[in-house]
Write an enzyme that holds these catalytic residues in place. Structure first.
Site, mmCIF file in Angstrom:
data_model
loop_
_atom_site.group_PDB
_atom_site.id
_atom_site.type_symbol
_atom_site.label_atom_id
_atom_site.label_comp_id
_atom_site.label_asym_id
_atom_site.label_seq_id
_atom_site.Cartn_x
_atom_site.Cartn_y
_atom_site.Cartn_z
ATOM 1 N N SER A 124 0.832 -1.204 0.000
ATOM 2 C CA SER A 124 0.000 0.000 0.000
ATOM 3 C C SER A 124 0.866 1.254 0.000
ATOM 4 O O SER A 124 1.976 1.261 0.561
ATOM 5 C CB SER A 124 -0.864 -0.013 1.272
ATOM 6 N N TYR A 149 -2.319 -1.128 10.740
ATOM 7 C CA TYR A 149 -2.541 -1.734 9.414
ATOM 8 C C TYR A 149 -1.363 -1.419 8.493
ATOM 9 O O TYR A 149 -0.785 -2.308 7.866
ATOM 10 C CB TYR A 149 -3.855 -1.220 8.794
ATOM 11 N N LYS A 153 1.786 -3.880 6.617
ATOM 12 C CA LYS A 153 2.208 -3.908 5.202
ATOM 13 C C LYS A 153 3.711 -3.672 5.103
ATOM 14 O O LYS A 153 4.417 -4.359 4.368
ATOM 15 C CB LYS A 153 1.451 -2.834 4.406
HETATM 16 P P1 NAD Z 1 -10.860 -7.481 0.945
HETATM 17 O O1 NAD Z 1 -11.075 -7.474 2.400
HETATM 18 O O2 NAD Z 1 -12.012 -7.254 0.048
HETATM 19 O O3 NAD Z 1 -10.164 -8.858 0.506
HETATM 20 C C1 NAD Z 1 -9.279 -9.562 1.337
HETATM 21 C C2 NAD Z 1 -9.706 -11.026 1.326
HETATM 22 O O4 NAD Z 1 -8.808 -11.777 2.151
HETATM 23 C C3 NAD Z 1 -11.107 -11.257 1.888
HETATM 24 O O5 NAD Z 1 -11.831 -12.086 1.000
HETATM 25 C C4 NAD Z 1 -10.876 -11.966 3.222
HETATM 26 O O6 NAD Z 1 -11.925 -12.827 3.555
HETATM 27 C C5 NAD Z 1 -9.556 -12.675 2.967
HETATM 28 N N1 NAD Z 1 -8.728 -12.942 4.149
HETATM 29 C C6 NAD Z 1 -8.325 -12.054 5.096
HETATM 30 N N2 NAD Z 1 -7.539 -12.659 5.999
HETATM 31 C C7 NAD Z 1 -7.428 -13.966 5.606
HETATM 32 C C8 NAD Z 1 -6.734 -15.090 6.120
HETATM 33 N N3 NAD Z 1 -6.023 -15.001 7.243
HETATM 34 N N4 NAD Z 1 -6.824 -16.260 5.457
HETATM 35 C C9 NAD Z 1 -7.566 -16.369 4.328
HETATM 36 N N5 NAD Z 1 -8.248 -15.329 3.796
HETATM 37 C C10 NAD Z 1 -8.168 -14.138 4.429
HETATM 38 O O7 NAD Z 1 -9.695 -6.422 0.631
HETATM 39 P P2 NAD Z 1 -9.193 -5.851 -0.763
HETATM 40 O O8 NAD Z 1 -9.613 -4.447 -0.867
HETATM 41 O O9 NAD Z 1 -9.532 -6.795 -1.852
HETATM 42 O O10 NAD Z 1 -7.625 -5.845 -0.495
HETATM 43 C C11 NAD Z 1 -6.796 -6.919 -0.901
HETATM 44 C C12 NAD Z 1 -5.397 -6.663 -0.366
HETATM 45 O O11 NAD Z 1 -4.930 -5.407 -0.847
HETATM 46 C C13 NAD Z 1 -5.330 -6.585 1.163
HETATM 47 O O12 NAD Z 1 -4.130 -7.196 1.583
HETATM 48 C C14 NAD Z 1 -5.278 -5.092 1.424
HETATM 49 O O13 NAD Z 1 -4.626 -4.796 2.628
HETATM 50 C C15 NAD Z 1 -4.493 -4.600 0.221
HETATM 51 N N6 NAD Z 1 -4.758 -3.189 -0.091
HETATM 52 C C16 NAD Z 1 -6.041 -2.763 -0.297
HETATM 53 C C17 NAD Z 1 -6.297 -1.424 -0.553
HETATM 54 C C18 NAD Z 1 -7.702 -0.933 -0.761
HETATM 55 O O14 NAD Z 1 -7.917 0.271 -0.691
HETATM 56 N N7 NAD Z 1 -8.676 -1.798 -1.024
HETATM 57 C C19 NAD Z 1 -5.231 -0.503 -0.610
HETATM 58 C C20 NAD Z 1 -3.934 -0.967 -0.420
HETATM 59 C C21 NAD Z 1 -3.703 -2.318 -0.168
HETATM 60 N N1 UFG Z 2 -12.863 10.827 2.944
HETATM 61 C C1 UFG Z 2 -13.923 11.661 3.233
HETATM 62 N N2 UFG Z 2 -15.081 11.093 3.677
HETATM 63 C C2 UFG Z 2 -15.232 9.751 3.846
HETATM 64 C C3 UFG Z 2 -14.134 8.905 3.551
HETATM 65 C C4 UFG Z 2 -12.958 9.479 3.113
HETATM 66 O O1 UFG Z 2 -13.822 12.864 3.093
HETATM 67 O O2 UFG Z 2 -16.305 9.318 4.277
HETATM 68 C C5 UFG Z 2 -11.620 11.417 2.419
HETATM 69 C C6 UFG Z 2 -10.400 11.156 3.287
HETATM 70 O O3 UFG Z 2 -10.267 12.156 4.262
HETATM 71 C C7 UFG Z 2 -9.267 11.173 2.248
HETATM 72 C C8 UFG Z 2 -9.938 10.638 0.972
HETATM 73 O O4 UFG Z 2 -11.342 10.795 1.177
HETATM 74 O O5 UFG Z 2 -8.868 12.499 2.011
HETATM 75 C C9 UFG Z 2 -9.649 9.174 0.708
HETATM 76 O O6 UFG Z 2 -9.962 8.415 1.872
HETATM 77 P P1 UFG Z 2 -10.092 6.820 1.840
HETATM 78 O O7 UFG Z 2 -10.462 6.383 3.215
HETATM 79 O O8 UFG Z 2 -10.954 6.397 0.718
HETATM 80 O O9 UFG Z 2 -8.615 6.357 1.476
HETATM 81 P P2 UFG Z 2 -7.237 6.652 2.215
HETATM 82 O O10 UFG Z 2 -6.391 7.410 1.252
HETATM 83 O O11 UFG Z 2 -7.411 7.203 3.557
HETATM 84 O O12 UFG Z 2 -6.706 5.159 2.468
HETATM 85 C C10 UFG Z 2 -6.578 4.239 1.425
HETATM 86 C C11 UFG Z 2 -6.817 2.804 1.914
HETATM 87 C C12 UFG Z 2 -5.733 2.361 2.840
HETATM 88 C C13 UFG Z 2 -4.389 2.620 2.277
HETATM 89 C C14 UFG Z 2 -4.252 4.052 1.835
HETATM 90 C C15 UFG Z 2 -2.961 4.261 1.132
HETATM 91 O O13 UFG Z 2 -8.037 2.706 2.568
HETATM 92 O O14 UFG Z 2 -5.846 0.963 2.994
HETATM 93 O O15 UFG Z 2 -5.294 4.370 0.932
HETATM 94 O O16 UFG Z 2 -2.821 5.553 0.701
HETATM 95 F F1 UFG Z 2 -3.434 2.339 3.193
#
Ligand code: NAD
Ligand code: UFG
Length: 346
Positions: A124, A149, A153
């Site tokens: 991330s 969190y 990572k």
């Molecule tokens: P998500 O929660 O939709 O998907 C994660 C999946 O992993 C889920 O299906 C959950 O059931 C499964 N899981 C969690 N822990 C587990 C375990 N111990 N064993 C088996 N399955 C497990 O999340 P996502 O948005 O698809 O994110 C996928 C990956 O990308 C995550 O590692 C997350 O941290 C990373 N990531 C996501 C974002 C974002 O904004 N969505 C940003 C940066 C990084």
């Molecule tokens: N925001 C609002 N209202 C909301 C939600 C978010 O104004 O209800 C704003 C936040 O303040 C921020 C922007 O929208 O300025 C984006 O917020 P998000 O929560 O959508 O995303 P973040 O950038 O905070 O975080 C995301 C992922 C994290 C990851 C990070 C890395 O959720 O997992 O990006 O940059 F670590």
């Protein structure tokens, strides 16, 4: 040959399965469904026309992991499984370290013991902390992460780096995602958060569909042109495609392997363009012809003002570039939400 996809039932995992199928890859999924629904897997099967070999269980279950690796001809792992709610990680740090770090170490150990040494890890942008200048390149040092969190990572990145140093066959691609949004254009799979969404786009779509009254815009006193926060939003299908390109980069092709670089490779996955919170709200309204009422509230603790990346390394080295613009992200996010107002539970 098949790819082991951990967390394949989740938001990014499901979209990646679709792109993997399109590119001709075979895969096997492990998910414990702690943050996803089995229907998501059925929908991927519907979209790809293929049934998915699914193991329900935890990546920390070494016996199960060993069984999966013995029963299937796995040559690489895409590691999506993890917990991802920033606020929850502050309240339950041990749960996050246990799942995301200890679980991942156990998994990695079993992978290596079975000779699987190619891994693509969902990292991330949060590992950069709060850099003083933008855009962020992969050469920026890692920064102080503001929550457990983010630390999970960063720690697992370091574990992959050290493991690769000790084993010349290890290859790890650390994909640092910026802000994934949107959904598959079919509207059949998308983001389905439990309870109140933490992230901006699912909150916007839930307000638009009438599930929530009003969007809270966190802060209008940032040092940005419209005073709201700026992020690098990336369409989830582009992100998924980045994973397919990463496999090719490390020599894993649908029909076998070719020699390629080993060691650790880091890529930012973003568009390289910043969009403010207020710009995203306006783009959503215009793209979809719906209103998103909002009010300005205080800043959310831990939020940085501006985050966007330089994504040119991924383009130069993997031939990957995000293709979908903000309008497409908004249109696809809405298409998913309006057709599935209750997500997969509907
Ligand atoms: P998500 O929660 O939709 O998907 C994660 C999946 O992993 C889920 O299906 C959950 O059931 C499964 N899981 C969690 N822990 C587990 C375990 N111990 N064993 C088996 N399955 C497990 O999340 P996502 O948005 O698809 O994110 C996928 C990956 O990308 C995550 O590692 C997350 O941290 C990373 N990531 C996501 C974002 C974002 O904004 N969505 C940003 C940066 C990084
Ligand atoms: N925001 C609002 N209202 C909301 C939600 C978010 O104004 O209800 C704003 C936040 O303040 C921020 C922007 O929208 O300025 C984006 O917020 P998000 O929560 O959508 O995303 P973040 O950038 O905070 O975080 C995301 C992922 C994290 C990851 C990070 C890395 O959720 O997992 O990006 O940059 F670590």
């Amino acid at each position: 040959m098949a790819i082991l996809v951990t967390g394949g039932a989740g938001y990014i995992g499901t979209h990646t399965l679709v792109e993997l199928s399109k590119a001709g890859y075979e895969y096997v999924v492990i998910d414990n469904f702690c943050n996803s629904d089995k229907k998501a897997i059925e929908r991927v099967e519907e979209l790809t026309g293929k049934s998915i070999k699914l193991y329900e269980g935890d990546i920390a279950d070494c016996e199960l992991m060993d069984k999966i690796l013995k029963e299937n001809n796995i040559n690489a792992c895409m590691h999506f499984a993890g917990l991802k709610a920033v606020g929850e990680s502050v309240e339950k740090p041990l749960m996050y370290f246990k799942n995301n770090v200890i679980g991942s170490i156990k998994m990695l150990d079993v992978l290596i013991k079975n000779g699987v040494k190619k891994i693509i890890f969902s990292s991330s942008a949060t590992v950069y902390g709060e850099p003083e200048t933008m855009p962020i390149t992969e050469g920026f040092p890692k920064g102080e992460t503001t929550n457990p969190y983010g630390r999970t990572k960063s720690i697992f990145e370091d574990i992959l780096i050290d493991t690769s140093k000790a084993d010349s066959e290890m290859t790890a691609v650390l994909l640092r995602y910026f802000n994934p949004v949107g959904a598959h254009e079919s509207g059949r799979i998308g983001e389905d958060p439990e309870g109140i969404p933490n992230n901006l786009m699912p909150y916007i779509t839930q307000v638009a569909v009438g599930k929530r009254d009003i969007l809270h815009v966190f802060g209008d006193d940032y040092d940005t042109p419209d005073c709201s926060g700026i992020r690098d939003f990336i369409h989830v299908t582009d992100l998924a495609d980045g994973h397919v390109k990463a496999l090719k980069k490390i020599g894993v092709l649908p029909d076998g392997e070719v020699p390629a670089d080993t060691g650790v490779i880091i890529y930012n996955l973003g568009t390289g363009k910043g969009t403010s919170v207020l710009e995203l709200v306006k783009a959503f309204e215009e793209a979809n012809g719906v209103k998103v009422p909002y009010e300005i509230t205080d800043r959310r603790p831990g939020d940085v003002a501006v985050m966007y990346c330089d994504a040119s390394k991924a383009e130069k080295e993997m031939g990957w570039k995000a293709e979908r613009n903000i309008e497409k992200m908004c249109a696809d996010a809405w298409n998913w939400q309006k057709n599935n107002p209750e997500g997969y539970k509907g």
